[in-house]
Design an enzyme around this catalytic site. Sequence first.
Site, PDB file in Angstrom:
ATOM      1  N   ASN A 215       0.794  -1.238   0.000  1.00 54.01           N
ATOM      2  CA  ASN A 215       0.000   0.000   0.000  1.00 54.01           C
ATOM      3  C   ASN A 215       0.825   1.286   0.000  1.00 54.01           C
ATOM      4  OD1 ASN A 215       0.723  -0.463   2.654  1.00 54.01           O
ATOM      5  ND2 ASN A 215      -1.221   0.211   3.508  1.00 54.01           N
ATOM      6  N   GLY A 291       3.438  -5.273   7.000  1.00 55.12           N
ATOM      7  CA  GLY A 291       2.480  -6.054   6.233  1.00 55.12           C
ATOM      8  C   GLY A 291       1.430  -6.630   7.156  1.00 55.12           C
ATOM      9  N   GLY A 292       0.846  -7.736   6.733  1.00 58.55           N
ATOM     10  CA  GLY A 292      -0.232  -8.340   7.511  1.00 58.55           C
ATOM     11  C   GLY A 292       0.289  -9.445   8.424  1.00 58.55           C
ATOM     12  N   ASP A 293      -0.549 -10.486   8.591  1.00 61.56           N
ATOM     13  CA  ASP A 293      -0.227 -11.581   9.518  1.00 61.56           C
ATOM     14  C   ASP A 293       1.060 -12.322   9.168  1.00 61.56           C
ATOM     15  OD1 ASP A 293      -2.444 -10.944  10.886  1.00 61.56           O
ATOM     16  OD2 ASP A 293      -3.691 -12.628  10.171  1.00 61.56           O
ATOM     17  N   THR A 294       1.512 -12.167   7.902  1.00 60.65           N
ATOM     18  CA  THR A 294       2.778 -12.803   7.504  1.00 60.65           C
ATOM     19  C   THR A 294       3.855 -12.448   8.527  1.00 60.65           C
ATOM     20  OG1 THR A 294       2.084 -12.158   5.279  1.00 60.65           O
ATOM     21  CG2 THR A 294       4.278 -13.114   5.484  1.00 60.65           C
ATOM     22  N   GLU A 310       5.618  -4.014  11.684  1.00 61.86           N
ATOM     23  CA  GLU A 310       4.477  -3.097  11.670  1.00 61.86           C
ATOM     24  C   GLU A 310       3.367  -3.815  10.923  1.00 61.86           C
ATOM     25  OE1 GLU A 310       4.274  -0.426  13.344  1.00 61.86           O
ATOM     26  OE2 GLU A 310       6.366  -0.033  13.840  1.00 61.86           O
ATOM     27  N   CYS A 344      -3.017   0.968   6.784  1.00 66.85           N
ATOM     28  CA  CYS A 344      -2.954   0.283   8.078  1.00 66.85           C
ATOM     29  C   CYS A 344      -3.687   1.102   9.128  1.00 66.85           C
ATOM     30  CB  CYS A 344      -1.514   0.047   8.490  1.00 66.85           C
ATOM     31  SG  CYS A 344      -0.502   1.527   8.474  1.00 66.85           S
TER      32      CYS A 344
HETATM   33  P1  NAP Z   1       1.372  -8.950   3.260  1.00 71.15           P
HETATM   34  O1  NAP Z   1       0.565  -9.823   2.405  1.00 71.15           O
HETATM   35  O2  NAP Z   1       1.678  -9.386   4.644  1.00 71.15           O
HETATM   36  O3  NAP Z   1       2.734  -8.675   2.456  1.00 71.15           O
HETATM   37  C1  NAP Z   1       3.711  -7.807   2.960  1.00 71.15           C
HETATM   38  C2  NAP Z   1       5.039  -8.155   2.359  1.00 71.15           C
HETATM   39  O4  NAP Z   1       5.430  -9.457   2.777  1.00 71.15           O
HETATM   40  C3  NAP Z   1       5.052  -8.185   0.838  1.00 71.15           C
HETATM   41  O5  NAP Z   1       6.266  -7.646   0.402  1.00 71.15           O
HETATM   42  C4  NAP Z   1       4.988  -9.672   0.534  1.00 71.15           C
HETATM   43  O6  NAP Z   1       5.525 -10.001  -0.719  1.00 71.15           O
HETATM   44  C5  NAP Z   1       5.853 -10.205   1.641  1.00 71.15           C
HETATM   45  N1  NAP Z   1       5.688 -11.631   1.948  1.00 71.15           N
HETATM   46  C6  NAP Z   1       4.648 -12.448   1.672  1.00 71.15           C
HETATM   47  N2  NAP Z   1       4.900 -13.691   2.155  1.00 71.15           N
HETATM   48  C7  NAP Z   1       6.106 -13.632   2.748  1.00 71.15           C
HETATM   49  C8  NAP Z   1       6.923 -14.565   3.448  1.00 71.15           C
HETATM   50  N3  NAP Z   1       6.556 -15.829   3.639  1.00 71.15           N
HETATM   51  N4  NAP Z   1       8.107 -14.154   3.919  1.00 71.15           N
HETATM   52  C9  NAP Z   1       8.526 -12.895   3.760  1.00 71.15           C
HETATM   53  N5  NAP Z   1       7.806 -11.960   3.103  1.00 71.15           N
HETATM   54  C10 NAP Z   1       6.615 -12.321   2.624  1.00 71.15           C
HETATM   55  O7  NAP Z   1       0.695  -7.500   3.393  1.00 71.15           O
HETATM   56  P2  NAP Z   1       0.104  -6.588   2.231  1.00 71.15           P
HETATM   57  O8  NAP Z   1      -1.143  -7.205   1.707  1.00 71.15           O
HETATM   58  O9  NAP Z   1       1.177  -6.227   1.266  1.00 71.15           O
HETATM   59  O10 NAP Z   1      -0.248  -5.258   3.053  1.00 71.15           O
HETATM   60  C11 NAP Z   1      -1.445  -5.104   3.756  1.00 71.15           C
HETATM   61  C12 NAP Z   1      -1.223  -5.329   5.232  1.00 71.15           C
HETATM   62  O11 NAP Z   1      -0.162  -4.514   5.691  1.00 71.15           O
HETATM   63  C13 NAP Z   1      -2.428  -4.923   6.050  1.00 71.15           C
HETATM   64  O12 NAP Z   1      -2.656  -5.885   7.038  1.00 71.15           O
HETATM   65  C14 NAP Z   1      -2.006  -3.593   6.677  1.00 71.15           C
HETATM   66  O13 NAP Z   1      -2.667  -3.275   7.858  1.00 71.15           O
HETATM   67  C15 NAP Z   1      -0.554  -3.824   6.871  1.00 71.15           C
HETATM   68  N6  NAP Z   1       0.168  -2.570   6.962  1.00 71.15           N
HETATM   69  C16 NAP Z   1       0.674  -2.222   8.181  1.00 71.15           C
HETATM   70  C17 NAP Z   1       1.335  -1.008   8.330  1.00 71.15           C
HETATM   71  C18 NAP Z   1       1.911  -0.608   9.652  1.00 71.15           C
HETATM   72  O14 NAP Z   1       2.784   0.254   9.655  1.00 71.15           O
HETATM   73  N7  NAP Z   1       1.459  -1.158  10.756  1.00 71.15           N
HETATM   74  C19 NAP Z   1       1.480  -0.155   7.236  1.00 71.15           C
HETATM   75  C20 NAP Z   1       0.949  -0.554   6.007  1.00 71.15           C
HETATM   76  C21 NAP Z   1       0.300  -1.775   5.886  1.00 71.15           C
HETATM   77  P3  NAP Z   1       4.544 -10.380  -1.967  1.00 71.15           P
HETATM   78  O15 NAP Z   1       3.835  -9.133  -2.307  1.00 71.15           O
HETATM   79  O16 NAP Z   1       5.480 -10.829  -3.008  1.00 71.15           O
HETATM   80  O17 NAP Z   1       3.622 -11.456  -1.467  1.00 71.15           O
END
Ligand code: NAP
Length: 542
Positions: A215, A291-294, A310, A344
């Site tokens: 995002n 990112g998310g729960d990852t 985060e 987020c």
């Molecule tokens: P995501 O699905 O968790 O992906 C985040 C990152 O992790 C991406 O670069 C993804 O790569 C990578 N990834 C996926 N599987 C992985 C693994 N097994 N090992 C290491 N990296 C891996 O999250 P998203 O859909 O991109 O973002 C949305 C989430 O982020 C929401 O839950 C939001 O609340 C959260 N967020 C939190 C903040 C904060 O500061 N708290 C800020 C922004 C967003 P790929 O794209 O290649 O799968």
Amino acid sequence: MLFTAPFIKLSLINFSLSLSLSHFLNTQEARQRGDSSSSSLIFKTSMAGTGIFTDILDGDVYKYYSDGEWKTSSSGKSVAIINPATRKTQYKVQACTQEEVNKVMEMAKSAQKSWAKTPLWKRAELLHKAAAILKDNKAPIAESLVKEIAKPAKDSVTEVVRSGDLISYCAEEGVRILGEGKFLLSDSFPGNERTKYCLTSKIPLGVVLAIPPFNYPVNLAVSKIAPALIAGNSLVLKPPTQGAVSCLHMVHCFHLAGFPKGLISCITGKGSEIGDFLTMHPAVNCISFTGGDTGISISKKAGMIPLQMELGGKDACIVLEDADLDLVASNIIKGGFSYSGQRCTAVKVVLVIKSVADELVEKVKAKVAKLTVGPPEENCDITAVVSESSANFIEGLVMDAKDKGATFCQEYKREGNLIWPLLLDNVRPDMRIAWEEPFGPVLPVLRINSVEEGINHCNASNFGLQGCVFTKDINKAILISDAMETGTVQINSAPARGPDHFPFQGLKDSGIGSQGVTNSINLMTKVKTTVINLPTPSYSMG
Ligand code: NAP
């Protein structure tokens, strides 16, 4: 000559998007300069993958960055990036191999050793240079953001400019805080004479692995890269697949600034395929992940290294009887629907005292009706959500709320990945939407009988990122803020991550560690102490 060969090859759609983005940027720049004729600036900026960015493209596949060079992966495979709005393949990036990851890590380890010996002011100078190049090239980067993640054009430009500012701020802050250490004397601790002088300084951790989400791919990448580098670390970036091309352009700006070879690398590929290999790599000394729960599973697998996580949020907006309801309504719109709710810190649940709920819902409804829905190129408020699976997930939450009797303030409408903004009133705690993060333009309203009920709902969440409270009574606001189990509480404003130098952290499943420029620099360093031992006590005399 203004038109280059690759420029002519690009499709008319790309041309018109770039033109409108360039026009937007040039008009902005012209306005800032007080210049009414902006036409001379229109082609100043190149399009994604052209001009100074041609090196990063191999045919129609973007290269990865390793050893100071742009490379094609030996895998021979690529990963498609789907434009969320058109649902067609927009870009392709390299699917890097484990051997390529190993190589990058090896180089990162060796480059870091000499980088740590590079004077702090020189590190800062290079970061300032990268920030300037990034801002100068905001158009092609913003264009990639529009196409990869359907972020409205105007917000895409803002993200790039904000990122340049963050890099510069980080360079300045690093010079200040890393240039200072502590001097401690032993006789303040019981049983000691003044025989020991303790000198502390901050040293880098080594190799930092940065993984941002889709995002804010550019902003959340530089919020990891800049603190890591100023602190003397090397950096390996794994960009999100949706957002990878914007990140590759951003990395090229660091390349052009002249950072040493191997210090910064960018490995592309699906997180699900190379993520574990990266996060469990023995060469990694720190992981900064957003990112998310990852993130939760990464933190269980990562070894004994500092983690900055985060993660998701379910930011509650508690509205009291005495709140300024117009202010609340505008903040709910800004907080809940900006970038189609894919933030987020979006307002993800409204908890409003019953006596003012009807009035507030009417005000928000009126504002929702004015939101524009459509293509990111046209700066619509609501654009397609990032993927079909994300749209399906959001729809699942909406249908669950429908089955359980929520009041729909608008008709539910979806075309492909585009979901029209939807306010769900009379949501109850037995509905999924009351607890889960939709990451889309759907906002639940729960009517509450007391402030305590609102606080309890907020605290019963697994998340604890931010929250907000609206009231004119500052004393009540402080008590509520203290009672809310979230990393930050905003009083009379929607939750927000910025300004980027503010501390930003989540409690519970929302994260580990704290972001914000200063906190990130500190997290990416260790304290080193040297103790001078004296043969006899020595007291400095007044
Ligand atoms: P995501 O699905 O968790 O992906 C985040 C990152 O992790 C991406 O670069 C993804 O790569 C990578 N990834 C996926 N599987 C992985 C693994 N097994 N090992 C290491 N990296 C891996 O999250 P998203 O859909 O991109 O973002 C949305 C989430 O982020 C929401 O839950 C939001 O609340 C959260 N967020 C939190 C903040 C904060 O500061 N708290 C800020 C922004 C967003 P790929 O794209 O290649 O799968």
